[in-house]
Design a protein around this motif. Structure first.
Motif, PDB file in Angstrom:
ATOM      1  N   GLN A  90     -59.919 -39.121  59.138  1.00 46.72           N
ATOM      2  CA  GLN A  90     -60.582 -38.410  58.044  1.00 46.72           C
ATOM      3  C   GLN A  90     -60.930 -39.325  56.871  1.00 46.72           C
ATOM      4  OE1 GLN A  90     -57.880 -37.527  59.611  1.00 46.72           O
ATOM      5  NE2 GLN A  90     -58.255 -35.497  60.510  1.00 46.72           N
ATOM      6  N   LEU A  91     -60.217 -40.458  56.744  1.00 46.89           N
ATOM      7  CA  LEU A  91     -60.480 -41.414  55.660  1.00 46.89           C
ATOM      8  C   LEU A  91     -60.526 -42.834  56.245  1.00 46.89           C
ATOM      9  CD1 LEU A  91     -57.954 -39.969  53.038  1.00 46.89           C
ATOM     10  CD2 LEU A  91     -60.440 -39.653  53.027  1.00 46.89           C
ATOM     11  N   PRO A  92     -61.518 -43.115  57.055  1.00 49.21           N
ATOM     12  CA  PRO A  92     -61.560 -44.402  57.770  1.00 49.21           C
ATOM     13  C   PRO A  92     -61.695 -45.626  56.872  1.00 49.21           C
ATOM     14  CG  PRO A  92     -63.648 -43.236  58.003  1.00 49.21           C
ATOM     15  CD  PRO A  92     -62.692 -42.274  57.369  1.00 49.21           C
ATOM     16  N   ASP A  93     -62.188 -45.425  55.651  1.00 46.30           N
ATOM     17  CA  ASP A  93     -62.384 -46.553  54.744  1.00 46.30           C
ATOM     18  C   ASP A  93     -61.180 -46.823  53.844  1.00 46.30           C
ATOM     19  OD1 ASP A  93     -64.981 -46.911  55.718  1.00 46.30           O
ATOM     20  OD2 ASP A  93     -65.818 -45.488  54.271  1.00 46.30           O
ATOM     21  N   VAL A  94     -60.159 -45.980  53.943  1.00 44.76           N
ATOM     22  CA  VAL A  94     -58.977 -46.159  53.097  1.00 44.76           C
ATOM     23  C   VAL A  94     -57.909 -46.929  53.873  1.00 44.76           C
ATOM     24  CG1 VAL A  94     -57.140 -45.005  51.806  1.00 44.76           C
ATOM     25  CG2 VAL A  94     -59.457 -44.026  51.844  1.00 44.76           C
ATOM     26  N   ALA A 148     -51.543 -35.017  53.543  1.00 39.38           N
ATOM     27  CA  ALA A 148     -53.001 -34.999  53.691  1.00 39.38           C
ATOM     28  C   ALA A 148     -53.625 -33.602  53.695  1.00 39.38           C
ATOM     29  CB  ALA A 148     -53.393 -35.751  54.963  1.00 39.38           C
ATOM     30  N   PRO A 149     -53.050 -32.615  54.383  1.00 38.98           N
ATOM     31  CA  PRO A 149     -53.712 -31.309  54.438  1.00 38.98           C
ATOM     32  C   PRO A 149     -53.999 -30.693  53.078  1.00 38.98           C
ATOM     33  CG  PRO A 149     -51.970 -31.401  56.058  1.00 38.98           C
ATOM     34  CD  PRO A 149     -51.837 -32.628  55.207  1.00 38.98           C
ATOM     35  N   ALA A 150     -53.129 -30.933  52.117  1.00 37.84           N
ATOM     36  CA  ALA A 150     -53.270 -30.286  50.813  1.00 37.84           C
ATOM     37  C   ALA A 150     -54.302 -30.943  49.914  1.00 37.84           C
ATOM     38  CB  ALA A 150     -51.915 -30.250  50.106  1.00 37.84           C
ATOM     39  N   ILE A 151     -54.684 -32.195  50.190  1.00 43.38           N
ATOM     40  CA  ILE A 151     -55.547 -32.895  49.225  1.00 43.38           C
ATOM     41  C   ILE A 151     -56.812 -33.533  49.803  1.00 43.38           C
ATOM     42  CG2 ILE A 151     -53.746 -33.364  47.535  1.00 43.38           C
ATOM     43  CD1 ILE A 151     -53.502 -36.183  48.726  1.00 43.38           C
ATOM     44  N   LEU A 152     -57.009 -33.461  51.100  1.00 48.31           N
ATOM     45  CA  LEU A 152     -58.215 -34.068  51.672  1.00 48.31           C
ATOM     46  C   LEU A 152     -59.485 -33.520  51.036  1.00 48.31           C
ATOM     47  CD1 LEU A 152     -57.524 -34.437  55.509  1.00 48.31           C
ATOM     48  CD2 LEU A 152     -58.081 -36.256  53.893  1.00 48.31           C
ATOM     49  N   GLN A 153     -59.513 -32.216  50.802  1.00 45.67           N
ATOM     50  CA  GLN A 153     -60.724 -31.616  50.226  1.00 45.67           C
ATOM     51  C   GLN A 153     -61.028 -32.177  48.840  1.00 45.67           C
ATOM     52  OE1 GLN A 153     -60.244 -27.466  48.923  1.00 45.67           O
ATOM     53  NE2 GLN A 153     -58.051 -27.607  49.357  1.00 45.67           N
ATOM     54  N   PHE A 154     -59.987 -32.466  48.066  1.00 48.86           N
ATOM     55  CA  PHE A 154     -60.190 -32.987  46.710  1.00 48.86           C
ATOM     56  C   PHE A 154     -60.603 -34.462  46.740  1.00 48.86           C
ATOM     57  CE2 PHE A 154     -56.833 -29.667  46.244  1.00 48.86           C
ATOM     58  CZ  PHE A 154     -57.650 -28.718  45.648  1.00 48.86           C
ATOM     59  N   ILE A 155     -60.110 -35.186  47.735  1.00 47.21           N
ATOM     60  CA  ILE A 155     -60.506 -36.590  47.889  1.00 47.21           C
ATOM     61  C   ILE A 155     -61.983 -36.670  48.277  1.00 47.21           C
ATOM     62  CG2 ILE A 155     -60.160 -38.687  49.256  1.00 47.21           C
ATOM     63  CD1 ILE A 155     -57.205 -37.822  49.544  1.00 47.21           C
ATOM     64  N   GLY A 167     -64.334 -36.059  45.512  1.00 46.34           N
ATOM     65  CA  GLY A 167     -64.316 -37.023  44.424  1.00 46.34           C
ATOM     66  C   GLY A 167     -63.420 -36.626  43.252  1.00 46.34           C
ATOM     67  N   LYS A 168     -62.618 -35.578  43.436  1.00 46.24           N
ATOM     68  CA  LYS A 168     -61.742 -35.127  42.351  1.00 46.24           C
ATOM     69  C   LYS A 168     -60.438 -35.925  42.305  1.00 46.24           C
ATOM     70  CE  LYS A 168     -63.586 -30.428  42.359  1.00 46.24           C
ATOM     71  NZ  LYS A 168     -63.293 -28.989  42.536  1.00 46.24           N
ATOM     72  N   LEU A 169     -60.120 -36.589  43.415  1.00 41.98           N
ATOM     73  CA  LEU A 169     -58.975 -37.498  43.478  1.00 41.98           C
ATOM     74  C   LEU A 169     -59.413 -38.743  44.230  1.00 41.98           C
ATOM     75  CD1 LEU A 169     -56.038 -35.059  44.446  1.00 41.98           C
ATOM     76  CD2 LEU A 169     -56.498 -36.032  42.188  1.00 41.98           C
ATOM     77  N   ARG A 170     -58.766 -39.873  43.958  1.00 40.82           N
ATOM     78  CA  ARG A 170     -59.079 -41.117  44.657  1.00 40.82           C
ATOM     79  C   ARG A 170     -57.868 -41.523  45.493  1.00 40.82           C
ATOM     80  NH1 ARG A 170     -59.662 -44.589  40.499  1.00 40.82           N
ATOM     81  NH2 ARG A 170     -61.796 -43.879  40.213  1.00 40.82           N
ATOM     82  N   CYS A 171     -58.089 -41.702  46.794  1.00 39.44           N
ATOM     83  CA  CYS A 171     -57.001 -42.143  47.665  1.00 39.44           C
ATOM     84  C   CYS A 171     -56.965 -43.665  47.673  1.00 39.44           C
ATOM     85  CB  CYS A 171     -57.201 -41.615  49.088  1.00 39.44           C
ATOM     86  SG  CYS A 171     -55.798 -41.944  50.182  1.00 39.44           S
ATOM     87  N   SER A 178     -48.748 -39.065  54.626  1.00 37.60           N
ATOM     88  CA  SER A 178     -48.614 -39.061  53.173  1.00 37.60           C
ATOM     89  C   SER A 178     -49.722 -39.929  52.594  1.00 37.60           C
ATOM     90  CB  SER A 178     -47.247 -39.620  52.760  1.00 37.60           C
ATOM     91  OG  SER A 178     -46.210 -38.747  53.150  1.00 37.60           O
ATOM     92  N   LEU A 179     -50.474 -39.371  51.665  1.00 35.79           N
ATOM     93  CA  LEU A 179     -51.564 -40.096  51.026  1.00 35.79           C
ATOM     94  C   LEU A 179     -51.188 -40.414  49.587  1.00 35.79           C
ATOM     95  CD1 LEU A 179     -54.644 -38.010  52.259  1.00 35.79           C
ATOM     96  CD2 LEU A 179     -53.465 -39.902  53.411  1.00 35.79           C
ATOM     97  N   TYR A 180     -51.484 -41.616  49.164  1.00 41.04           N
ATOM     98  CA  TYR A 180     -51.233 -42.027  47.786  1.00 41.04           C
ATOM     99  C   TYR A 180     -52.546 -41.905  47.018  1.00 41.04           C
ATOM    100  CZ  TYR A 180     -46.754 -43.658  49.500  1.00 41.04           C
ATOM    101  OH  TYR A 180     -45.510 -43.705  50.062  1.00 41.04           O
ATOM    102  N   VAL A 181     -52.536 -41.071  45.989  1.00 40.47           N
ATOM    103  CA  VAL A 181     -53.767 -40.775  45.269  1.00 40.47           C
ATOM    104  C   VAL A 181     -53.583 -40.957  43.765  1.00 40.47           C
ATOM    105  CG1 VAL A 181     -54.587 -39.143  47.020  1.00 40.47           C
ATOM    106  CG2 VAL A 181     -53.206 -38.308  45.101  1.00 40.47           C
ATOM    107  N   VAL A 182     -54.705 -41.171  43.087  1.00 39.62           N
ATOM    108  CA  VAL A 182     -54.718 -41.243  41.621  1.00 39.62           C
ATOM    109  C   VAL A 182     -55.846 -40.364  41.110  1.00 39.62           C
ATOM    110  CG1 VAL A 182     -53.763 -43.569  41.523  1.00 39.62           C
ATOM    111  CG2 VAL A 182     -56.251 -43.266  41.594  1.00 39.62           C
TER     112      VAL A 182
END
Length: 325
Positions: free
Chosen positions: A233-237, A208-215, A218-222, A128-132
């Motif tokens: 896939q998001l080593p800096d988050v 994650a599968p549904a939103i990784l492409q948008f993160i 740059g369309k969403l920020r995790c 589960s990814l928390y995004v804004v």
């Protein structure tokens, strides 16, 4: 005496004569295409897990396994329909919401998650990814929490519906951080993402599968991941736990279920195929690309996991006072 011997010989041979057709009947399952019901709208992580599974089962079972999305009622409509299916060729994608949440938010369910289905295999877990939305003035979880506390009730978050995994995940985060963020339920992940990407929603927790492409675009920020460790896939988050909330963990999960009426030989054949499916390279690659973690456990393992999750979320739901729409 000879006639008596002949009668005895025929009687003794009868079971042997009957065995080949019975064995053939069991071995011939499935005898037609299999309908694999997904109780959610297209576009979410459920779709990715279901289609990866269906593709491998099609190859393994020798019959087409086709995905049929049937959203509505927080998954209750599809679960109820499949619970009553007796054609021996209907399956459903089990989920944290339909198996471990709905029993505790609805006074009366149209299905019994423990009696109406046979657990086949826990297929995959999804971070589960928390995004804004990028317009939200928060680069990480700490800043989001500070913003939410400075403006209680001014921020909102969307979910795929009351009792959905995203709803649970964000309520879990709200409890851990002691913040008040308004919940906006949708009918599925797809419609929710449409408004989130358009900026009509401030935040969300999505698989994650549904939103990784948008993160990545740059369309969403995790701002945090719900996993115990950072995902490749998001080593800096950083994780929620890393940002000041030890022992916090939130993942979605998906499993294969059959109606309780499915013949046991067919269920065993299906379970073996499902376990193999989650080990096939194509499925592994497809799931890995979307940060889904394949499992492929046994029916007994899946049944025990469901029972464990039911106890866990029963307590969370009581505390958050989650009610159906």
């Amino acid at each position: 005496m000879p006639s008596t011997i002949r009668r005895r010989t025929l009687l003794a041979a009868t079971p042997a004569l009957l065995m080949p057709p019975l064995a053939h009947s069991q071995a011939s399952w499935p005898s037609k295409p299999i309908r694999f019901v997904v109780p959610f709208a297209p576009g979410g992580s459920s779709e990715i897990v279901a289609r990866a599974t269906a593709a491998e089962l099609t190859k393994s079972l020798g019959q087409s396994v086709f995905v049929d999305n049937k959203p509505g009622g927080s998954g209750n409509i599809a679960m109820s329909e499949v619970a009553r299916a007796d054609d021996q060729h209907t399956l459903i994608l089990g989920h944290i919401g339909t198996l471990a949440v709905n029993p505790y938010i609805y006074e009366k369910l149209p299905y019994d998650p423990n009696k109406d289905f046979k657990p086949i295999s826990l297929l995959a877990k999804v971070p589960s990814l928390y995004v804004v939305h990028p317009d939200v003035a928060a680069k990480n979880l700490k800043e989001f929490v500070a913003l939410a506390k400075a403006k209680p009730g001014r921020l909102n978050y969307g979910s795929a519906g009351n009792g959905s995994a995203g709803h649970l995940a964000f309520e879990y985060l709200k409890m851990a951080t002691n913040t008040f963020v308004v919940h906006v339920p949708y009918r599925g992940t797809g419609p929710q993402l449409t408004d989130l990407l358009a900026g009509r929603l401030d935040a969300a927790s999505v698989g994650a599968p549904a939103i990784l492409q948008f993160i990545k675009a740059g369309k969403l920020r995790c701002i945090a991941t719900g996993t115990r460790e950072r995902i490749a896939q998001l080593p800096d988050v950083p994780t929620v736990a890393e940002q000041g909330y030890p022992d916090f963990e939130m993942t979605q999960w998906y499993g294969l279920l059959a109606p309780a009426s499915l013949a046991q030989p067919a269920a065993e054949k299906l379970a073996a195929a499902a376990q193999r499916a989650m080990k096939e390279k194509e499925a592994l690659d497809r799931l890995a690309n979307d940060a889904a973690i394949p499992v492929g456990g046994t029916p007994r393992d899946f049944a025990a996991f469901i029972a464990q999750e039911q106890q866990r979320w029963k307590a969370v739901i009581a505390r958050a006072k989650i009610k159906p729409e």
